[in-house]
Structure formats: C-alpha cells, structure tokens
Design a protein around this motif. Structure first.
Motif, PDB file in Angstrom:
ATOM      1  N   THR A   1       0.844  -1.200   0.000  1.00 55.35           N
ATOM      2  CA  THR A   1       0.000   0.000   0.000  1.00 55.35           C
ATOM      3  C   THR A   1       0.873   1.241   0.000  1.00 55.35           C
ATOM      4  OG1 THR A   1      -0.098   0.195   2.404  1.00 55.35           O
ATOM      5  CG2 THR A   1      -1.762  -1.236   1.340  1.00 55.35           C
ATOM      6  N   ASN A   2       0.285   2.359  -0.374  1.00 52.69           N
ATOM      7  CA  ASN A   2       1.013   3.620  -0.330  1.00 52.69           C
ATOM      8  C   ASN A   2       1.437   3.935   1.102  1.00 52.69           C
ATOM      9  OD1 ASN A   2       1.925   6.216  -1.525  1.00 52.69           O
ATOM     10  ND2 ASN A   2       0.404   7.014  -0.093  1.00 52.69           N
ATOM     11  N   ARG A   3       0.595   3.620   2.063  1.00 53.49           N
ATOM     12  CA  ARG A   3       0.922   3.863   3.470  1.00 53.49           C
ATOM     13  C   ARG A   3       2.153   3.049   3.883  1.00 53.49           C
ATOM     14  NH1 ARG A   3      -2.340   6.492   6.703  1.00 53.49           N
ATOM     15  NH2 ARG A   3      -4.195   6.032   5.488  1.00 53.49           N
ATOM     16  N   GLU A   4       2.224   1.786   3.458  1.00 54.64           N
ATOM     17  CA  GLU A   4       3.387   0.947   3.763  1.00 54.64           C
ATOM     18  C   GLU A   4       4.648   1.479   3.080  1.00 54.64           C
ATOM     19  OE1 GLU A   4       1.206  -3.415   4.238  1.00 54.64           O
ATOM     20  OE2 GLU A   4       1.752  -2.692   2.239  1.00 54.64           O
ATOM     21  N   LEU A   5       4.504   1.868   1.820  1.00 56.09           N
ATOM     22  CA  LEU A   5       5.630   2.420   1.066  1.00 56.09           C
ATOM     23  C   LEU A   5       6.140   3.700   1.721  1.00 56.09           C
ATOM     24  CD1 LEU A   5       7.490   2.427  -1.427  1.00 56.09           C
ATOM     25  CD2 LEU A   5       5.632   3.555  -2.685  1.00 56.09           C
ATOM     26  N   ALA A   6       5.223   4.584   2.085  1.00 52.70           N
ATOM     27  CA  ALA A   6       5.599   5.852   2.719  1.00 52.70           C
ATOM     28  C   ALA A   6       6.355   5.604   4.015  1.00 52.70           C
ATOM     29  CB  ALA A   6       4.350   6.698   2.971  1.00 52.70           C
ATOM     30  N   ALA A   7       5.870   4.684   4.829  1.00 47.08           N
ATOM     31  CA  ALA A   7       6.546   4.382   6.097  1.00 47.08           C
ATOM     32  C   ALA A   7       7.942   3.820   5.848  1.00 47.08           C
ATOM     33  CB  ALA A   7       5.701   3.390   6.904  1.00 47.08           C
ATOM     34  N   ALA A   8       8.074   2.985   4.831  1.00 47.72           N
ATOM     35  CA  ALA A   8       9.364   2.355   4.549  1.00 47.72           C
ATOM     36  C   ALA A   8      10.419   3.360   4.096  1.00 47.72           C
ATOM     37  CB  ALA A   8       9.189   1.265   3.490  1.00 47.72           C
ATOM     38  N   VAL A   9       9.996   4.411   3.392  1.00 48.10           N
ATOM     39  CA  VAL A   9      10.969   5.390   2.883  1.00 48.10           C
ATOM     40  C   VAL A   9      11.006   6.664   3.719  1.00 48.10           C
ATOM     41  CG1 VAL A   9      10.881   4.482   0.530  1.00 48.10           C
ATOM     42  CG2 VAL A   9       9.383   6.389   1.161  1.00 48.10           C
ATOM     43  N   GLY A  10      10.177   6.729   4.760  1.00 52.60           N
ATOM     44  CA  GLY A  10      10.214   7.869   5.672  1.00 52.60           C
ATOM     45  C   GLY A  10       9.522   9.114   5.167  1.00 52.60           C
ATOM     46  N   LEU A  11       8.413   8.929   4.466  1.00 46.39           N
ATOM     47  CA  LEU A  11       7.642  10.068   3.964  1.00 46.39           C
ATOM     48  C   LEU A  11       6.215  10.020   4.482  1.00 46.39           C
ATOM     49  CD1 LEU A  11       8.560  10.160   0.154  1.00 46.39           C
ATOM     50  CD2 LEU A  11       9.160  11.877   1.863  1.00 46.39           C
ATOM     51  N   ALA A  12       5.555  11.163   4.436  1.00 45.19           N
ATOM     52  CA  ALA A  12       4.120  11.187   4.691  1.00 45.19           C
ATOM     53  C   ALA A  12       3.431  10.512   3.502  1.00 45.19           C
ATOM     54  CB  ALA A  12       3.631  12.628   4.827  1.00 45.19           C
ATOM     55  N   PRO A  13       2.326   9.821   3.735  1.00 43.87           N
ATOM     56  CA  PRO A  13       1.635   9.146   2.621  1.00 43.87           C
ATOM     57  C   PRO A  13       1.297  10.072   1.455  1.00 43.87           C
ATOM     58  CG  PRO A  13       0.768   8.355   4.702  1.00 43.87           C
ATOM     59  CD  PRO A  13       1.706   9.497   5.029  1.00 43.87           C
ATOM     60  N   SER A  14       0.890  11.301   1.736  1.00 42.66           N
ATOM     61  CA  SER A  14       0.556  12.226   0.640  1.00 42.66           C
ATOM     62  C   SER A  14       1.794  12.582  -0.181  1.00 42.66           C
ATOM     63  CB  SER A  14      -0.110  13.485   1.187  1.00 42.66           C
ATOM     64  OG  SER A  14       0.760  14.131   2.105  1.00 42.66           O
ATOM     65  N   SER A  15       2.923  12.778   0.477  1.00 36.31           N
ATOM     66  CA  SER A  15       4.178  13.089  -0.233  1.00 36.31           C
ATOM     67  C   SER A  15       4.649  11.899  -1.057  1.00 36.31           C
ATOM     68  CB  SER A  15       5.274  13.477   0.753  1.00 36.31           C
ATOM     69  OG  SER A  15       4.906  14.642   1.445  1.00 36.31           O
ATOM     70  N   CYS A  16       4.502  10.712  -0.487  1.00 38.47           N
ATOM     71  CA  CYS A  16       4.904   9.500  -1.195  1.00 38.47           C
ATOM     72  C   CYS A  16       4.050   9.308  -2.445  1.00 38.47           C
ATOM     73  CB  CYS A  16       4.785   8.302  -0.260  1.00 38.47           C
ATOM     74  SG  CYS A  16       5.406   6.774  -0.978  1.00 38.47           S
ATOM     75  N   LEU A  17       2.749   9.480  -2.298  1.00 41.27           N
ATOM     76  CA  LEU A  17       1.839   9.339  -3.435  1.00 41.27           C
ATOM     77  C   LEU A  17       2.173  10.344  -4.528  1.00 41.27           C
ATOM     78  CD1 LEU A  17      -0.595   7.847  -4.577  1.00 41.27           C
ATOM     79  CD2 LEU A  17      -2.061   9.510  -3.414  1.00 41.27           C
ATOM     80  N   ALA A  18       2.498  11.562  -4.146  1.00 37.43           N
ATOM     81  CA  ALA A  18       2.870  12.595  -5.127  1.00 37.43           C
ATOM     82  C   ALA A  18       4.149  12.202  -5.870  1.00 37.43           C
ATOM     83  CB  ALA A  18       3.049  13.942  -4.428  1.00 37.43           C
ATOM     84  N   ARG A  19       5.110  11.646  -5.156  1.00 31.94           N
ATOM     85  CA  ARG A  19       6.357  11.224  -5.796  1.00 31.94           C
ATOM     86  C   ARG A  19       6.133  10.059  -6.755  1.00 31.94           C
ATOM     87  NH1 ARG A  19      11.654  12.517  -4.031  1.00 31.94           N
ATOM     88  NH2 ARG A  19      11.662  14.192  -2.502  1.00 31.94           N
ATOM     89  N   VAL A  20       5.315   9.089  -6.350  1.00 34.24           N
ATOM     90  CA  VAL A  20       5.021   7.955  -7.233  1.00 34.24           C
ATOM     91  C   VAL A  20       4.313   8.452  -8.485  1.00 34.24           C
ATOM     92  CG1 VAL A  20       3.692   5.816  -7.470  1.00 34.24           C
ATOM     93  CG2 VAL A  20       5.027   6.232  -5.390  1.00 34.24           C
ATOM     94  N   ARG A  21       3.358   9.354  -8.326  1.00 35.34           N
ATOM     95  CA  ARG A  21       2.664   9.928  -9.495  1.00 35.34           C
ATOM     96  C   ARG A  21       3.645  10.656 -10.408  1.00 35.34           C
ATOM     97  NH1 ARG A  21      -2.597  12.111  -6.359  1.00 35.34           N
ATOM     98  NH2 ARG A  21      -3.791  10.185  -6.492  1.00 35.34           N
ATOM     99  N   ALA A  22       4.554  11.413  -9.823  1.00 33.71           N
ATOM    100  CA  ALA A  22       5.549  12.142 -10.623  1.00 33.71           C
ATOM    101  C   ALA A  22       6.458  11.175 -11.380  1.00 33.71           C
ATOM    102  CB  ALA A  22       6.376  13.061  -9.724  1.00 33.71           C
ATOM    103  N   LEU A  23       6.833  10.068 -10.735  1.00 32.38           N
ATOM    104  CA  LEU A  23       7.663   9.060 -11.408  1.00 32.38           C
ATOM    105  C   LEU A  23       6.894   8.419 -12.565  1.00 32.38           C
ATOM    106  CD1 LEU A  23       9.345   7.452  -8.270  1.00 32.38           C
ATOM    107  CD2 LEU A  23      10.511   8.745 -10.090  1.00 32.38           C
ATOM    108  N   ARG A  24       5.598   8.208 -12.384  1.00 29.56           N
ATOM    109  CA  ARG A  24       4.779   7.668 -13.486  1.00 29.56           C
ATOM    110  C   ARG A  24       4.670   8.671 -14.626  1.00 29.56           C
ATOM    111  NH1 ARG A  24       0.714   5.018  -9.524  1.00 29.56           N
ATOM    112  NH2 ARG A  24       1.512   2.900  -9.515  1.00 29.56           N
ATOM    113  N   GLU A  25       4.371   9.907 -14.297  1.00 28.60           N
ATOM    114  CA  GLU A  25       4.222  10.949 -15.318  1.00 28.60           C
ATOM    115  C   GLU A  25       5.514  11.182 -16.085  1.00 28.60           C
ATOM    116  OE1 GLU A  25       2.620  14.302 -13.211  1.00 28.60           O
ATOM    117  OE2 GLU A  25       0.697  13.290 -12.865  1.00 28.60           O
ATOM    118  N   ALA A  26       6.648  11.018 -15.419  1.00 33.09           N
ATOM    119  CA  ALA A  26       7.948  11.187 -16.072  1.00 33.09           C
ATOM    120  C   ALA A  26       8.335   9.966 -16.909  1.00 33.09           C
ATOM    121  CB  ALA A  26       9.023  11.465 -15.024  1.00 33.09           C
ATOM    122  N   GLY A  27       7.555   8.890 -16.796  1.00 27.79           N
ATOM    123  CA  GLY A  27       7.854   7.685 -17.560  1.00 27.79           C
ATOM    124  C   GLY A  27       8.883   6.779 -16.907  1.00 27.79           C
TER     125      GLY A  27
END
Length: 157
Positions: free
Chosen positions: A19-45
C-alpha cells in the motif's frame, strides 16, 4: 531523481502490491508526499507499469529459445513493421533490434520443440528474412530490481 525517488523505486520493485501507506513508512515520507512522488515518477515515464511474473511452465510454455534473425538489406525499410508483426505473435516474449551478425533477437516460449520447429519454419517463409539461427534456452535469470547507473553510481567490478 533523488535518494527518496530511488528508495521508492527499490521498494516498489521488491513489492509492487504494498500500500502507499506501507511504502511511505518504509521510505520515511508522509503518505501524501509519497503518493505525489510515485505519481511524478509515473508521469515522467520512470515507472511504466506493474507486471505479473508468470511461470511459463505452468501455462504450458516450457520450451524457450532465442531466435536470431538476419533481415535482407532490401527489407530494412520495413524493419519497424516486421518488428511489430513478430512482437504480436503469441509465441513471442520479447523482441530486440540489435547490431552485429543478427538484426533481431526474439525470445520465444512454446510448449515443446515440435512447436518451436513449426515457429521457425513459419518464419523461414517470410520474404524479409535472410537467415535464422535458433538457440534453446536452458535457464533464464532476469533481475527483479534495476538500479540506475548515473553519475556517482558505479558497478561493483
């Protein structure tokens, strides 16, 4: 891409179903920040999708081969069309356009060597093909995690 992006990629490659919550905890980010980064990585290809690793033997495709194809010089104008055609064949797993003695390497998986023979004989009828060389795959190892090799990132050799 910074160290957090690399950590996100590493974690997702190890377990895309977390889950995004699990991913965020693993990398030390807030879930909203983690989700934004994953979206940015998708948008960047950078992240192009999530994939299921299928056991080829379990679906009746236990015989694998690499088929090296040399295209006739006059057929190079239609190499893209040929590449799309061969990629769409049900036996094909991957197609590589390469340099060297061959023009294409095609990774195929079929039920048995009889079906491989039929596949190769069907290819031989194509007017674009000048030469076919087939190598049976005895074992195949694919990396599940791929790290970028940019400035400051060197191989261990």
């Amino acid at each position: 891409m910074d160290e957090l992006d690399l950590a996100i990629l590493d974690r997702l490659q190890h377990d895309v179903r977390q889950t995004n919550r699990e991913l965020a905890a693993a990398v030390g980010l807030a879930p909203s920040s983690c989700l934004a980064r994953v979206r940015a990585l998708r948008e960047a290809g950078v992240i192009r999708g999530a994939h299921v690793d299928v056991d080829l033997t379990a679906i009746g495709r236990s015989a694998q081969a690499m088929v090296a194809l040399k295209i006739k010089p006059q057929a190079f104008g239609s190499a893209g069309t040929f590449e799309r055609w061969i990629a769409d064949l049900p036996e094909t797993l991957s197609v590589f356009m390469v340099s060297g003695a061959s023009d294409f390497l095609v990774h195929v998986a079929v039920p048995d060597t009889d079906r491989l023979r039929e596949f190769v004989l069907a290819l031989a009828k194509r007017p674009e093909i000048a030469d076919i060389r087939t190598s049976i795959v005895f074992d195949h190892t694919r990396k599940q995690v791929v790290e970028p090799l940019g400035p400051g990132r060197r191989s261990t050799s």
